[in-house]
Design an enzyme around this catalytic site. Structure first.
Site, short mmCIF file in Angstrom:
data_model
loop_
_atom_site.label_atom_id
_atom_site.label_comp_id
_atom_site.label_asym_id
_atom_site.label_seq_id
_atom_site.Cartn_x
_atom_site.Cartn_y
_atom_site.Cartn_z
N CYS A 2 0.83 -1.19 0.00
CA CYS A 2 0.00 0.00 0.00
C CYS A 2 0.88 1.27 0.00
O CYS A 2 1.89 1.33 0.69
CB CYS A 2 -0.94 0.08 1.20
SG CYS A 2 -2.05 -1.31 1.34
N ARG A 27 4.14 -0.29 -4.63
CA ARG A 27 3.82 -0.82 -3.30
C ARG A 27 2.52 -1.62 -3.29
O ARG A 27 2.17 -2.25 -2.29
CB ARG A 27 3.70 0.33 -2.29
CG ARG A 27 4.94 1.18 -2.21
CD ARG A 27 4.74 2.30 -1.22
NE ARG A 27 4.58 1.79 0.12
CZ ARG A 27 5.57 1.48 0.94
NH1 ARG A 27 6.80 1.66 0.55
NH2 ARG A 27 5.33 1.02 2.13
N TRP A 75 -2.58 -2.86 -1.66
CA TRP A 75 -2.18 -4.26 -1.80
C TRP A 75 -3.01 -4.99 -0.75
O TRP A 75 -2.80 -4.82 0.45
CB TRP A 75 -0.68 -4.42 -1.53
CG TRP A 75 -0.18 -5.80 -1.79
CD1 TRP A 75 0.22 -6.31 -3.00
CD2 TRP A 75 0.03 -6.85 -0.83
NE1 TRP A 75 0.63 -7.61 -2.84
CE2 TRP A 75 0.53 -7.96 -1.53
CE3 TRP A 75 -0.17 -6.95 0.55
CZ2 TRP A 75 0.84 -9.16 -0.89
CZ3 TRP A 75 0.13 -8.15 1.18
CH2 TRP A 75 0.63 -9.24 0.46
N ASN A 101 -1.81 1.91 5.67
CA ASN A 101 -0.91 0.87 5.16
C ASN A 101 -0.49 0.07 6.37
O ASN A 101 0.00 0.63 7.34
CB ASN A 101 0.30 1.57 4.50
CG ASN A 101 1.44 0.61 4.23
OD1 ASN A 101 1.21 -0.58 4.00
ND2 ASN A 101 2.65 1.13 4.25
N GLY A 102 -0.71 -1.25 6.35
CA GLY A 102 -0.34 -2.08 7.50
C GLY A 102 -1.49 -3.00 7.87
O GLY A 102 -2.41 -3.20 7.09
N GLU A 491 18.00 -17.43 -7.53
CA GLU A 491 17.55 -16.10 -7.94
C GLU A 491 16.96 -16.14 -9.36
O GLU A 491 15.94 -15.50 -9.63
CB GLU A 491 18.73 -15.12 -7.84
CG GLU A 491 18.47 -13.71 -8.30
CD GLU A 491 17.36 -12.97 -7.54
OE1 GLU A 491 16.85 -13.47 -6.53
OE2 GLU A 491 16.98 -11.88 -8.02
N LYS A 495 13.16 -15.01 -10.18
CA LYS A 495 12.82 -13.96 -11.17
C LYS A 495 11.76 -14.46 -12.14
O LYS A 495 10.82 -13.76 -12.47
CB LYS A 495 14.05 -13.53 -11.98
CG LYS A 495 15.07 -12.66 -11.31
CD LYS A 495 14.64 -11.25 -11.00
CE LYS A 495 13.91 -11.13 -9.73
NZ LYS A 495 14.52 -11.03 -8.48
N GLU A 498 8.31 -14.83 -10.41
CA GLU A 498 7.71 -13.54 -10.05
C GLU A 498 7.00 -12.87 -11.20
O GLU A 498 5.91 -12.35 -11.03
CB GLU A 498 8.80 -12.57 -9.55
CG GLU A 498 9.29 -12.84 -8.16
CD GLU A 498 10.39 -11.87 -7.75
OE1 GLU A 498 10.33 -11.34 -6.63
OE2 GLU A 498 11.33 -11.65 -8.55
N HIS A 514 18.22 -36.11 -6.02
CA HIS A 514 17.45 -36.55 -4.85
C HIS A 514 16.00 -36.08 -4.94
O HIS A 514 15.36 -35.89 -3.92
CB HIS A 514 18.10 -36.03 -3.58
CG HIS A 514 19.49 -36.54 -3.40
ND1 HIS A 514 19.77 -37.86 -3.12
CD2 HIS A 514 20.68 -35.93 -3.52
CE1 HIS A 514 21.08 -38.03 -3.05
NE2 HIS A 514 21.66 -36.87 -3.29
N LYS A 613 6.44 -4.39 -3.96
CA LYS A 613 7.87 -4.12 -3.86
C LYS A 613 8.33 -4.07 -2.40
O LYS A 613 9.42 -4.52 -2.07
CB LYS A 613 8.15 -2.77 -4.52
CG LYS A 613 9.59 -2.37 -4.57
CD LYS A 613 10.26 -3.02 -5.74
CE LYS A 613 11.75 -2.84 -5.75
NZ LYS A 613 12.41 -4.01 -6.33
#
Ligand code: G6P
Length: 618
Positions: A2, A27, A75, A101-102, A491, A495, A498, A514, A613
């Site tokens: 947010c 955000r 968000w 926000n929160g 990573e 990527k 995402e 395995h 983000k």
């Protein structure tokens, strides 16, 4: 999570709020809304599902004339992404508007108590509970908005950054924070004020910024000095900072997406990151990190290092562990901040906890820092966002200085973090006498060449773009690497997940047998990171295992490689470098690959679904 932006002053508020929301859209972007106080003191609220652009279109049809207002990009946490759940929320009487926000953790209890007192709720959000609570407190105590906000927040458990306006108190804009960031911009002679979740919407108007601390409530009134009160202790003194943001970093600079720009920014921003730290004189290099100079004792004599972080920063931490153990010979652990904060792990005075965070606001990392601090550890921060919550909570640290990162998928922050970790390990290794003189010079000289080598990798953008076209069909991907390149495999997979929504797993190449090898067939692309370093021959054996199962191999290799070329469907070459610096080069083609796959699938690269983000909720 947010974004909040608010303004009170003499300018028309709509362009300021919309421009600000666009800057904060990273955000959260599932819905957006705004509230204004019109000239005749009417509170007007507009909301739209989806991106800020939808709200902007809606406002274009209105004729808003106002110099006080606030806006929010959401968000979703409590309640799905609907217009009803979008902020601002209004109190029952319609007089108070709130953006938040929160998370208010005890919202269910508060809601049922308010319901008993006759309050009804239109949305499923915790935010609506808070605005009703403020109204209830105000009705009982007959205080002004600021005092009512303060009293209401005392009853809340959780995290918040809020802005509130009340059409009966048109001279006040009230803000508060706990564990979610909020910056106040102060205009000339206190004639205007800006509020935002980070400094970017403010920086074009004023450099004078105050970062609210936890449990502080700020009252902004035209022409008056900002008043800040702590929830429990009353009025507090605060520091007004001069913040100089490079605003050119906030636009796409001719690239179609922030992510692509940020990938291409890497050579330049890594130079910025090393500036004044990696020094050269008469062909000899040395590192100077002020944090290491200043806290030599605590760092060099550390019993153990523990790195705490999340997401991409956690992957950088895995490389950091190898760097610190190799150059400093100090035992180093890497923990997910979200696990660490609630664990019963042993942390004692004399230990160092390194928090890595691009945003400096990640709730889990911040809580991990607080927990480690309480146990007596010395806290070192590796952060990008100057003045952020984590940066302020640490004992010392090193900023990565790569400029704001806007694309939700982190790219330049990762290479910036690895660069700082390399500098830290070498500076500390030198202090401890655990790094060989020759190796010290060799690594630093090579680090100095890395930006130019990244430029060479970037020249293969077109080739990677063409390669990406054939990947759009894939439903699963495997990324394999070993040693220094193992975190790069993680990573690379992250990527792709995402932004392209293709399931991808990163694994240590030898561990594949395995389990993940059961998934390998002719449909599954397997990406190997196989540079010419100590485990090169071993990874070739792992490739043979994949080929025997008809897997299709794509590999990142060292320039001039012939062996892998014969095994793989396609290879991407990176210039030769030292093993410990290989991740700085090998990650770049994987960033480009995921970018181009997502673009080929026509997905929103900079704002992938469900992600944000800056994750300020746990
Ligand atoms: C979010 C972002 C990731 C980031 C992670 C940690 O999930 O989408 O890109 O790596 O948070 O963020 P931090 O700001 O603490 O590095």
């Amino acid at each position: 999570m947010c974004g909040i932006v608010a303004y009170m002053g003499y300018r028309q508020v709509v362009p300021i709020l919309m421009e600000g929301l666009h800057k904060l859209e990273y955000r959260g972007y599932d819905s957006a809304g705004c509230a204004f106080l019109s000239e005749d003191r009417q509170l007007k609220v507009f909301k739209a599902r989806g991106k800020v652009a939808n709200l902007e279109r809606l406002l274009a049809e209105q004729n808003v004339c106002s110099t006080l207002g606030m806006a929010h990009t959401r968000w979703a946490t409590h309640g799905g992404p609907s217009e009803l759940n979008a902020h601002p929320h209004l109190s029952q009487s319609g007089h108070i508007a709130l953006v938040h926000n929160g998370i208010i953790e005890n919202y269910a209890t508060l809601r049922s108590q308010l319901e008993k007192r006759g309050y009804t709720f239109r949305s499923e959000t915790d935010t609506e509970v808070l605005v009703q609570l403020i109204e209830y407190v105000m009705s009982v105590r007959k205080d002004d908005l600021a005092t009512s906000v303060r009293m209401a927040l005392k009853l809340c458990i959780g995290a918040y950054a809020i802005a509130a306006i009340d059409d009966r108190h048109p001279q006040q804009l009230v803000a508060a924070r706990k564990a979610s960031p909020l910056a106040i911009g102060i205009g000339e002679n206190n004639e205007e004020f800006f509020l935002a979740s980070d400094a970017s919407p403010i920086a074009g108007y004023t450099k004078k910024i105050v970062y609210l601390e936890d449990e502080e409530v700020a009252v902004l009134e035209r022409g008056k000095k900002v008043r800040i009160e702590n929830l429990h202790t009353g009025v507090v003194d605060y520091e007004v900072k001069e913040v100089d943001l490079d605003l050119s970093m906030l636009d796409k600079g001719g690239f179609p997406h922030f992510m692509l720009k940020e990938i291409f920014d890497q050579p330049a921003v890594l130079r910025d990151c090393m500036r004044g730290r990696l020094l050269e004189k008469d062909g000899r290099h040395r590192v100077v990190l002020s944090a290491v100079e200043q806290y030599r004792e605590q760092l060099a004599n550390a019993k153990r290092f523990t790195i705490v972080s999340c997401g991409t920063s956690w992957h950088a931490g895995l490389i950091g562990k190898q760097l610190i153990e190799h150059f400093c010979r100090i035992h180093t652990e890497v923990a997910y901040a979200s696990e660490f904060r609630y664990s019963d792990t042993v942390i004692e005075p004399g230990e160092v906890v390194v928090a890595i965070s691009q945003s400096g606001e990640t709730a889990d990392t911040l809580a991990a820092v607080e927990m480690a601090k309480a146990k007596g550890a010395f806290i070192f921060g590796i952060v990008n966002s100057v003045g952020s919550s984590i940066a302020r909570q640490t004992d010392t640290g090193t900023y990565i200085h790569i400029g704001p990162e806007i694309g939700v998928a982190s790219t330049k922050a990762f290479t910036g973090q690895i660069t700082v970790l390399t500098l830290l390990a070498l500076a500390l290794g030198k202090t401890r006498g655990t790094v060989d003189e020759e190796e010290y010079e060799e690594v630093l000289a090579e680090l100095d060449r890395i930006p130019d080598k990244i430029k060479k990798v970037l020249q293969q953008n077109d080739k990677i773009k063409a390669l990406a076209q054939i990947f759009t069909y894939a439903r699963n991907f495997l990324y394999l690497g070993r040693g220094w390149n193992y975190p790069v495999a993680l990573e690379g997979a992250l990527k792709l997940k995402e932004i392209s929504y293709i399931h991808a797993e990163g694994y240590p190449a030898a561990e594949m047998k395995h389990g993940p090898i059961a998934l390998v067939d002719q449909e599954m692309p397997v990406v190997f990171i196989a540079t010419h370093h100590q485990l090169y021959q071993k990874i070739i054996s792992n490739m043979q295992e994949v080929i025997s199962r008809k897997g299709r191999i794509f590999a990142v290799v060292t320039e001039g490689d012939e062996q892998v070329k014969n095994l793989a469907v396609e290879v991407i070459e990176v210039p030769a470098t030292l093993a410990c610096l290989a991740p700085l080069l090998t990650v770049v083609p994987l960033q480009l690959l995921s970018y181009h796959v997502a673009v080929a699938k026509r997905l929103n690269v900079d704002q992938p679904r469900n992600l944000a983000k800056s994750v300020t909720v746990e």
